[in-house]
Design a protein around this motif. Structure first.
Motif, PDB file in Angstrom:
ATOM      1  N   SER A  60       0.707  -1.244   0.065  1.00 54.33           N
ATOM      2  CA  SER A  60       0.045   0.155  -0.015  1.00 54.33           C
ATOM      3  C   SER A  60       0.966   1.299  -0.195  1.00 54.33           C
ATOM      4  O   SER A  60       1.975   1.245   0.690  1.00 54.33           O
ATOM      5  CB  SER A  60      -0.741  -0.081   1.240  1.00 54.33           C
ATOM      6  N   ALA A  61       0.528   2.140  -0.755  1.00 53.83           N
ATOM      7  CA  ALA A  61       1.136   3.609  -0.817  1.00 53.83           C
ATOM      8  C   ALA A  61       0.890   4.413   0.269  1.00 53.83           C
ATOM      9  O   ALA A  61      -0.185   4.259   0.705  1.00 53.83           O
ATOM     10  CB  ALA A  61       0.969   4.198  -2.002  1.00 53.83           C
ATOM     11  N   PRO A  62       2.063   4.481   1.082  1.00 56.97           N
ATOM     12  CA  PRO A  62       1.609   5.567   2.271  1.00 56.97           C
ATOM     13  C   PRO A  62       0.926   6.852   2.022  1.00 56.97           C
ATOM     14  O   PRO A  62       1.197   7.471   0.966  1.00 56.97           O
ATOM     15  CB  PRO A  62       3.174   5.507   2.785  1.00 56.97           C
ATOM     16  N   ALA A  63       0.261   7.092   2.949  1.00 58.52           N
ATOM     17  CA  ALA A  63      -0.491   8.591   2.927  1.00 58.52           C
ATOM     18  C   ALA A  63      -0.067   9.269   3.953  1.00 58.52           C
ATOM     19  O   ALA A  63      -0.105   8.685   5.125  1.00 58.52           O
ATOM     20  CB  ALA A  63      -2.175   8.395   2.661  1.00 58.52           C
ATOM     21  N   VAL A  64       0.248  10.473   3.960  1.00 62.22           N
ATOM     22  CA  VAL A  64       0.714  11.290   5.073  1.00 62.22           C
ATOM     23  C   VAL A  64      -0.276  12.587   5.428  1.00 62.22           C
ATOM     24  O   VAL A  64      -0.753  13.207   4.362  1.00 62.22           O
ATOM     25  CB  VAL A  64       1.994  11.828   4.794  1.00 62.22           C
ATOM     26  N   ALA A  65      -0.757  12.758   6.596  1.00 66.37           N
ATOM     27  CA  ALA A  65      -1.557  13.850   6.923  1.00 66.37           C
ATOM     28  C   ALA A  65      -1.061  14.535   8.277  1.00 66.37           C
ATOM     29  O   ALA A  65      -1.026  13.369   9.239  1.00 66.37           O
ATOM     30  CB  ALA A  65      -2.991  13.384   6.838  1.00 66.37           C
ATOM     31  N   ASP A  66      -1.003  15.736   8.471  1.00 70.55           N
ATOM     32  CA  ASP A  66      -0.501  16.161   9.899  1.00 70.55           C
ATOM     33  C   ASP A  66       0.473  15.329  10.546  1.00 70.55           C
ATOM     34  O   ASP A  66       0.370  14.931  11.725  1.00 70.55           O
ATOM     35  CB  ASP A  66      -1.916  16.259  10.635  1.00 70.55           C
ATOM     36  N   GLY A  67       1.457  15.017   9.731  1.00 71.37           N
ATOM     37  CA  GLY A  67       2.671  14.664  10.467  1.00 71.37           C
ATOM     38  C   GLY A  67       2.550  13.157  10.696  1.00 71.37           C
ATOM     39  O   GLY A  67       3.446  12.385  11.541  1.00 71.37           O
ATOM     40  N   VAL A  68       1.499  12.414  10.499  1.00 72.69           N
ATOM     41  CA  VAL A  68       1.104  11.015  10.472  1.00 72.69           C
ATOM     42  C   VAL A  68       1.062  10.141   9.389  1.00 72.69           C
ATOM     43  O   VAL A  68       0.646  10.737   8.260  1.00 72.69           O
ATOM     44  CB  VAL A  68      -0.158  10.698  11.286  1.00 72.69           C
ATOM     45  N   VAL A  69       1.846   9.037   9.063  1.00 76.72           N
ATOM     46  CA  VAL A  69       1.927   8.244   7.779  1.00 76.72           C
ATOM     47  C   VAL A  69       0.915   7.038   8.239  1.00 76.72           C
ATOM     48  O   VAL A  69       0.685   6.493   9.384  1.00 76.72           O
ATOM     49  CB  VAL A  69       3.269   7.535   7.999  1.00 76.72           C
ATOM     50  N   TYR A  70      -0.072   7.192   7.165  1.00 81.04           N
ATOM     51  CA  TYR A  70      -1.085   5.731   7.270  1.00 81.04           C
ATOM     52  C   TYR A  70      -0.717   5.036   6.023  1.00 81.04           C
ATOM     53  O   TYR A  70      -0.622   5.332   5.038  1.00 81.04           O
ATOM     54  CB  TYR A  70      -2.354   6.486   7.021  1.00 81.04           C
ATOM     55  N   PHE A  71      -0.791   3.555   6.360  1.00 79.36           N
ATOM     56  CA  PHE A  71      -0.628   2.656   5.399  1.00 79.36           C
ATOM     57  C   PHE A  71      -1.241   1.334   5.892  1.00 79.36           C
ATOM     58  O   PHE A  71      -1.454   1.010   6.978  1.00 79.36           O
ATOM     59  CB  PHE A  71       1.071   2.651   5.076  1.00 79.36           C
ATOM     60  N   GLY A  72      -1.540   0.543   4.714  1.00 80.20           N
ATOM     61  CA  GLY A  72      -2.109  -0.779   5.136  1.00 80.20           C
ATOM     62  C   GLY A  72      -1.111  -1.984   4.802  1.00 80.20           C
ATOM     63  O   GLY A  72      -0.170  -1.761   4.011  1.00 80.20           O
ATOM     64  N   SER A  73      -1.194  -3.371   5.385  1.00 78.56           N
ATOM     65  CA  SER A  73      -0.423  -4.019   5.378  1.00 78.56           C
ATOM     66  C   SER A  73      -1.165  -5.377   4.611  1.00 78.56           C
ATOM     67  O   SER A  73      -2.407  -5.652   5.323  1.00 78.56           O
ATOM     68  CB  SER A  73       0.349  -4.364   6.547  1.00 78.56           C
ATOM     69  N   MET A  74      -0.482  -6.407   4.149  1.00 78.52           N
ATOM     70  CA  MET A  74      -1.069  -7.664   3.639  1.00 78.52           C
ATOM     71  C   MET A  74      -1.425  -8.474   5.011  1.00 78.52           C
ATOM     72  O   MET A  74      -2.205  -9.530   4.877  1.00 78.52           O
ATOM     73  CB  MET A  74      -0.287  -8.391   2.858  1.00 78.52           C
ATOM     74  N   ASP A  75      -0.915  -8.050   6.242  1.00 83.65           N
ATOM     75  CA  ASP A  75      -1.456  -8.618   7.427  1.00 83.65           C
ATOM     76  C   ASP A  75      -2.614  -8.291   7.821  1.00 83.65           C
ATOM     77  O   ASP A  75      -2.928  -8.603   9.107  1.00 83.65           O
ATOM     78  CB  ASP A  75      -0.242  -8.526   8.650  1.00 83.65           C
ATOM     79  N   HIS A  76      -3.444  -7.680   7.142  1.00 85.07           N
ATOM     80  CA  HIS A  76      -4.995  -7.167   7.190  1.00 85.07           C
ATOM     81  C   HIS A  76      -4.971  -5.880   8.198  1.00 85.07           C
ATOM     82  O   HIS A  76      -6.207  -5.674   8.581  1.00 85.07           O
ATOM     83  CB  HIS A  76      -5.662  -8.327   7.921  1.00 85.07           C
ATOM     84  N   SER A  77      -3.972  -5.282   8.347  1.00 87.07           N
ATOM     85  CA  SER A  77      -3.933  -4.191   9.246  1.00 87.07           C
ATOM     86  C   SER A  77      -3.751  -2.657   8.672  1.00 87.07           C
ATOM     87  O   SER A  77      -3.083  -2.843   7.515  1.00 87.07           O
ATOM     88  CB  SER A  77      -2.947  -4.311  10.646  1.00 87.07           C
ATOM     89  N   VAL A  78      -4.255  -1.783   9.330  1.00 88.38           N
ATOM     90  CA  VAL A  78      -3.807  -0.342   8.872  1.00 88.38           C
ATOM     91  C   VAL A  78      -3.112   0.173  10.152  1.00 88.38           C
ATOM     92  O   VAL A  78      -3.437  -0.012  11.240  1.00 88.38           O
ATOM     93  CB  VAL A  78      -5.003   0.494   8.620  1.00 88.38           C
ATOM     94  N   TYR A  79      -1.985   0.942   9.823  1.00 91.21           N
ATOM     95  CA  TYR A  79      -1.300   1.450  10.889  1.00 91.21           C
ATOM     96  C   TYR A  79      -1.216   3.044  10.673  1.00 91.21           C
ATOM     97  O   TYR A  79      -1.111   3.498   9.668  1.00 91.21           O
ATOM     98  CB  TYR A  79       0.056   0.954  10.626  1.00 91.21           C
ATOM     99  N   ALA A  80      -0.882   3.397  11.829  1.00 94.48           N
ATOM    100  CA  ALA A  80      -0.614   5.095  11.857  1.00 94.48           C
ATOM    101  C   ALA A  80       0.640   5.209  12.695  1.00 94.48           C
ATOM    102  O   ALA A  80       0.863   4.773  13.731  1.00 94.48           O
ATOM    103  CB  ALA A  80      -2.015   5.801  12.415  1.00 94.48           C
ATOM    104  N   VAL A  81       1.639   5.888  11.895  1.00 95.17           N
ATOM    105  CA  VAL A  81       2.894   5.851  12.344  1.00 95.17           C
ATOM    106  C   VAL A  81       3.374   7.465  12.377  1.00 95.17           C
ATOM    107  O   VAL A  81       3.317   8.101  11.354  1.00 95.17           O
ATOM    108  CB  VAL A  81       3.951   5.111  11.637  1.00 95.17           C
ATOM    109  N   ASN A  82       4.045   7.858  13.444  1.00 91.59           N
ATOM    110  CA  ASN A  82       4.579   9.156  13.613  1.00 91.59           C
ATOM    111  C   ASN A  82       5.804   9.215  12.412  1.00 91.59           C
ATOM    112  O   ASN A  82       6.629   8.568  12.409  1.00 91.59           O
ATOM    113  CB  ASN A  82       5.263   9.587  14.964  1.00 91.59           C
TER     114      ASN A  82
END
Lengths: 320, 364
Positions: free
Chosen positions: B136-158
């Motif tokens: 999944s291409a990462p998406a960034v908003a307000d200093g947070v990176v959002y991305f999905g993984s094939m492990d079924h999860s969506v992550y929000a990372v600083n």
């Protein structure tokens, strides 16, 4: 045939192949993956056991046919001896013999023929289930049944199994030659277990060539095929060996283990009436144990045991 | 697109800068990874600050100058993580580039420029590791990176240090390959469980779910003021209310929709694997026109648009350009400025520019 008819036939064939064979295989493999701890290796093993299990009636029929064919060898040799220069008469008499004895030589090929579409279907099913590229993964989505939500949730599958990546070729895996050796070795044993008695030196030489050619060929193929397919071959061969062993005996394997120590020359010169039927057969194929039928071997063992008991009894009698 | 050029990555593993007017290749760069079969580009090249960022299936992240030169050479080639394939597009935010890898990690690099050449330096001490491939291409908003993984999860990372922002990642029931859309504090994405989700960007809590699709969501969604346009492998483009996830309308095509659609004026252009580009009105989803590329041509890529011209790759190794002459008319080709096709590696047609006419659409 018109091009329209040809394309209709091709479409029909494609429908049967994809919807009737490869599609169910893919869904079964993924379903078994979810049922067996998300382990694709176990999924292939269970799938192979089920597929081979479904063919056991045919395999047994094949083995019995082969046994009966072997039992007919003395009579066939007699026909050959009776009409040495008349091939047509030989084949007529042979066919007549088959009819009267209720043997169907083509019946031996049944399971082998049935296994071929399963083998090729599985080849494609494995490639589709463990896609190597993103576009192949999207193709997989159309093959999975919509009424089985767990198979969709299982994707992408973990393709590792005891250190091997089942989606990669054997050559790309660690110890590249291990799987080809296991495939070739298990196939050699299976062929040895199921080979029939040769009725002529030509047939014997053909059988000897096949005994080595196929295992070497398949072992070589394994290098460039996905390791998942190699796992299928190995499990399938092991099942074949076990089934064959139970039906026709473990003679070839035990003889492999002990080679010629069991059947020494003294004993073979002194055969009991129980082994006389097999004797001419053994004469034809005498130079090693390759062609010995399991049943004959067991019979031979029983006869040897009896002879051994008699000898022991005899020696005790003499001592008395 | 930049400075009158279209930058594309092909499955043959080359990056091309094409003249937007003529379609001619102005410069070309071949990926270098081994084996050769691994040289493919699945993600869209990203242009930022005078450079082109491309992730290769060979596991290498390439940085190229946008300016063409006779020998178009990369500024930087960096093996990402363990060198597993890169599938999703990278994302560039300021002087940081983010990219996901098939080794399950999300990687962040600082872009450091020395004497006009860019170099990449690891930003985080360690990649943010997930349990499966990150396509999944990462998406960034307000200093947070959002991305999905094939492990079924969506992550929000600083973005600064790669630490997780949510107490737990959001878990869907299927793998996530699509890029996420983050708009006004909401994250939109679909998964392989055939469910499309809207979750809170701040907490990862679910806003709504759309469960009416019968195929995976593969391509990224497009968002406008009121709707989310979600392409599905079941062949439908679903226009969902951004606020409650109800279906406002849908466009049905005859093949899976793998690439992302694009909004052009008051229409949306939808690529379908059936070989058609569908043009639907945003207001009601009515398909004005569809362009058929032929029975044997499949459309798997996303569509890019500039003004009224659409650009896309098709399965016959062609890059096509289509112009929308009149929104209320059929697809038309401007005679003075014909649409072009560039065949990158077509055995029958070779390489070169081919002027083409698209099949006439069905019309209103």
């Amino acid at each position: 045939m018109r091009s329209g008819d040809r394309s209709l036939i091709l479409e029909l064939w494609s429908l049967i192949w994809n919807q009737g064979l490869v599609g169910p295989m893919i869904n079964s493999l993924v379903f078994l993956y979810t049922a067996f701890f998300d382990n694709f290796g176990l999924s292939i093993i269970v799938f192979t056991i089920v597929a081979r299990g479904a063919m056991i009636p045919l395999t047994m029929k094949q083995s019995r046919q082969m046994k009966r064919m072997n039992a007919l060898q003395p009579k066939m040799k007699a026909i050959q001896a009776k009409y040495p220069d008349d091939k047509q008469r030989q084949s007529q008499e042979t066919m007549k013999l088959y009819r009267t004895e209720g043997v169907n030589p083509i019946g031996c090929l049944g399971p082998m023929v049935l296994q071929m579409p399963i083998f090729f279907g599985l080849f494609w099913a494995l490639r589709k289930t463990l896609p190597s590229t993103p576009e192949r993964l999207t193709d997989l989505s159309h093959t999975l049944y919509s009424w089985l939500p767990q198979v969709h949730q299982a994707v992408p599958l973990d393709s590792t199994f005891i250190g091997f990546d089942l989606a990669k070729t054997s050559a790309e895996n660690p110890i590249p030659f291990l799987l080809p050796i296991l495939v070739g070795g298990s196939m050699w044993v299976m062929q040895k277990m199921s080979s029939s008695v040769a009725s002529s030196p030509q047939q014997e030489s053909t059988q000897r060539m096949m005994l080595w050619m196929f295992p070497i060929m398949f072992g070589f193929f394994t290098l460039s095929f996905e390791a998942g397919l190699a796992l299928y071959w190995i499990v399938s061969n092991v099942i074949g060996i076990v089934v064959q062993g139970f039906i026709t005996g473990w003679g070839p394997i035990t003889s492999l283990a002990s080679l010629r120590r069991i059947s020494g020359p003294a004993e073979s010169q002194n055969q009991s009436p129980a082994t006389t039927q097999a004797a001419p057969v053994e004469e034809v194929v005498t130079d090693d144990n390759d062609r010995k039928d399991g049943e004959d071997a067991r019979r031979g063992n029983r006869a040897r045991s009896k002879r051994a008991r008699r000898r022991a009894l005899g020696s005790r009698n003499r001592r008395r | 697109m930049s400075d009158g050029r279209l930058y594309i990555g092909t499955l043959e593993g080359d990056v091309r800068a094409l003249n937007l007017e003529t379609g001619e290749t102005e410069c070309e760069f071949d990926l270098v990874g081994e084996p050769q079969q691994s040289r493919a580009i699945y993600g869209t090249p990203v242009i930022a600050d005078g450079r082109v960022f491309v992730g290769g299936y060979d596991g290498i992240l390439y940085v190229l100058p946008v300016d063409c030169a006779p020998e178009w050479e990369s500024d930087e080639e960096i093996v990402v993580g363990t060198g597993e394939p890169i599938v999703g597009s990278p994302a560039v935010v300021g002087d940081i580039v983010l990219v996901g890898s098939s080794d399950g990690g999300l990687y962040a690099f600082d872009i450091v420029v020395n004497e006009s050449r860019a170099a990449l330096v690891k930003r985080w001490a360690a990649p943010f590791q997930t349990d499966n491939r990150v396509w999944s291409a990462p998406a960034v908003a307000d200093g947070v990176v959002y991305f999905g993984s094939m492990d079924h999860s969506v992550y929000a990372v600083n973005l600064d240090d790669g630490t997780p922002m949510w107490s737990e990642p959001f878990e869907a029931k299927g793998a996530i390959s699509a890029g996420l859309a983050v708009v006004d504090g909401h994250v939109y994405f679909g998964a392989f469980d055939s469910v499309f989700y809207s979750i809170q960007a701040s907490t990862g809590a679910v806003n709504w779910k759309f469960t009416g699709a019968t195929g995976w969501f593969w391509g990224g969604a497009v968002v406008d003021e009121n709707r989310v346009y979600a392409p599905s492998l079941d062949g439908n483009l679903y226009a969902l209310s951004r606020f409650d996830g109800t279906v406002e309308w849908s466009v049905e095509t005859e093949g899976p929709i793998i690439g992302s659609p694009v909004i052009v004026g008051d229409r949306i252009a939808v690529p379908s694997e059936d070989g058609g580009v569908y043009l639907a009105k945003l207001v009601d989803g009515k398909v004005d026109s569809q362009c058929r590329l032929g029975d044997k041509v499949k459309l798997r890529s996303s569509i890019t648009a500039e003004d009224r011209t659409l650009f896309f790759l098709s399965s016959d190794h062609a890059i096509r350009s289509l112009e929308i002459e009149e929104f209320d008319q059929f697809w038309q080709l401007d005679e003075d400025r014909p649409a072009w096709e560039l065949f990158t590696n077509n055995e029958e047609l070779g390489s070169g520019i081919w002027k083409t006419k698209c099949g006439v659409g069905t019309g209103p």
